[in-house]
Design a protein around this motif. Structure first.
Motif, short mmCIF file in Angstrom:
data_model
loop_
_atom_site.label_atom_id
_atom_site.label_comp_id
_atom_site.label_asym_id
_atom_site.label_seq_id
_atom_site.Cartn_x
_atom_site.Cartn_y
_atom_site.Cartn_z
N ARG A 137 35.92 31.27 41.88
CA ARG A 137 35.88 32.37 42.84
C ARG A 137 36.95 32.17 43.91
N VAL A 138 37.11 30.95 44.37
CA VAL A 138 38.14 30.66 45.37
C VAL A 138 39.53 30.96 44.79
N ALA A 139 39.73 30.59 43.53
CA ALA A 139 41.01 30.89 42.87
C ALA A 139 41.24 32.40 42.82
N GLY A 140 40.19 33.16 42.59
CA GLY A 140 40.30 34.63 42.60
C GLY A 140 40.63 35.16 43.99
N MET A 141 40.04 34.55 45.02
CA MET A 141 40.34 34.93 46.39
C MET A 141 41.81 34.66 46.71
N VAL A 142 42.31 33.54 46.23
CA VAL A 142 43.72 33.19 46.46
C VAL A 142 44.62 34.20 45.74
N ALA A 143 44.26 34.57 44.52
CA ALA A 143 45.06 35.56 43.78
C ALA A 143 45.07 36.89 44.53
N HIS A 144 43.94 37.29 45.08
CA HIS A 144 43.86 38.51 45.87
C HIS A 144 44.76 38.41 47.10
N ALA A 145 44.75 37.24 47.75
CA ALA A 145 45.60 37.04 48.93
C ALA A 145 47.08 37.17 48.57
N TRP A 146 47.49 36.61 47.43
CA TRP A 146 48.89 36.73 47.01
C TRP A 146 49.24 38.19 46.73
N THR A 147 48.32 38.94 46.16
CA THR A 147 48.57 40.36 45.89
C THR A 147 48.75 41.11 47.21
N ALA A 148 47.88 40.83 48.18
CA ALA A 148 48.01 41.46 49.50
C ALA A 148 49.35 41.11 50.13
N TYR A 149 49.78 39.87 49.97
CA TYR A 149 51.07 39.43 50.51
C TYR A 149 52.22 40.18 49.83
N GLN A 150 52.16 40.28 48.51
CA GLN A 150 53.23 40.94 47.76
C GLN A 150 53.33 42.43 48.09
N HIS A 151 52.21 43.03 48.51
CA HIS A 151 52.21 44.44 48.87
C HIS A 151 52.38 44.64 50.38
#
Length: 158
Positions: free
Chosen positions: A69-83
């Motif tokens: 779940r934490v890995a998924g949260m990190v992936a979401h954070a990177w997506t927010a950063y990229q956008h």
């Protein structure tokens, strides 16, 4: 169309094209909500200045998210950063770091990668927000996690 995230880039483009910045944007520049941004940065600073994983027994009622779940949260954070969703990412970072720290404390081996990535996205965000010194601290924390559950030693003050 994706908006440019840095005024300096817009100014450079305007200089090369020999036009005024408002002509490029089609409007006058409006100051960013500096107060709100600074509050978010202060919360990130506070999170980076603590490392809440206990060297004592776990605190009752404290939720430790599974590493996946934490890995998924990190992936979401990177997506927010990229956008370029920096305000929402700034609000997410304190909880992300806390969850990543707890997961690393509970499962040092598998929890290491999400913790390192959480610090990396934090450092990248702080660079975009113009907080280079704080970004260095986050980057330093990214290279420090050890397998023994101890917080990394930075030797830097915040």
């Amino acid at each position: 169309m994706r908006s440019l995230d840095r005024l300096s880039i817009i100014q450079e483009i305007a200089t090369v094209l020999r036009v005024e910045v408002p002509a490029l944007l089609g409007r006058e520049l409006q100051p960013a909500d500096v107060g709100h941004r600074m509050l978010g940065v202060d919360q990130v600073r506070a999170t980076l200045s603590t490392y809440e994983i206990a060297l004592a027994p776990p605190v009752a009622g404290r939720v430790v998210a599974p590493v996946e779940r934490v890995a998924g949260m990190v992936a979401h954070a990177w997506t927010a950063y990229q956008h370029a969703r920096y305000p929402s990412l700034t609000a997410l970072v304190p909880d992300l770091l806390a969850h990543a720290q707890r997961a690393h404390a509970r499962h040092p081996g598998p929890g290491r990668a999400p913790l390192v990535d959480a610090y990396r996205v934090t450092a990248a965000l702080l660079v975009k927000l113009g907080e280079a010194d704080l970004a260095w601290l986050a980057a330093d924390r990214a290279i420090g996690p050890r397998g023994d559950g101890c917080p990394p030693s930075t030797g830097r003050s915040i």
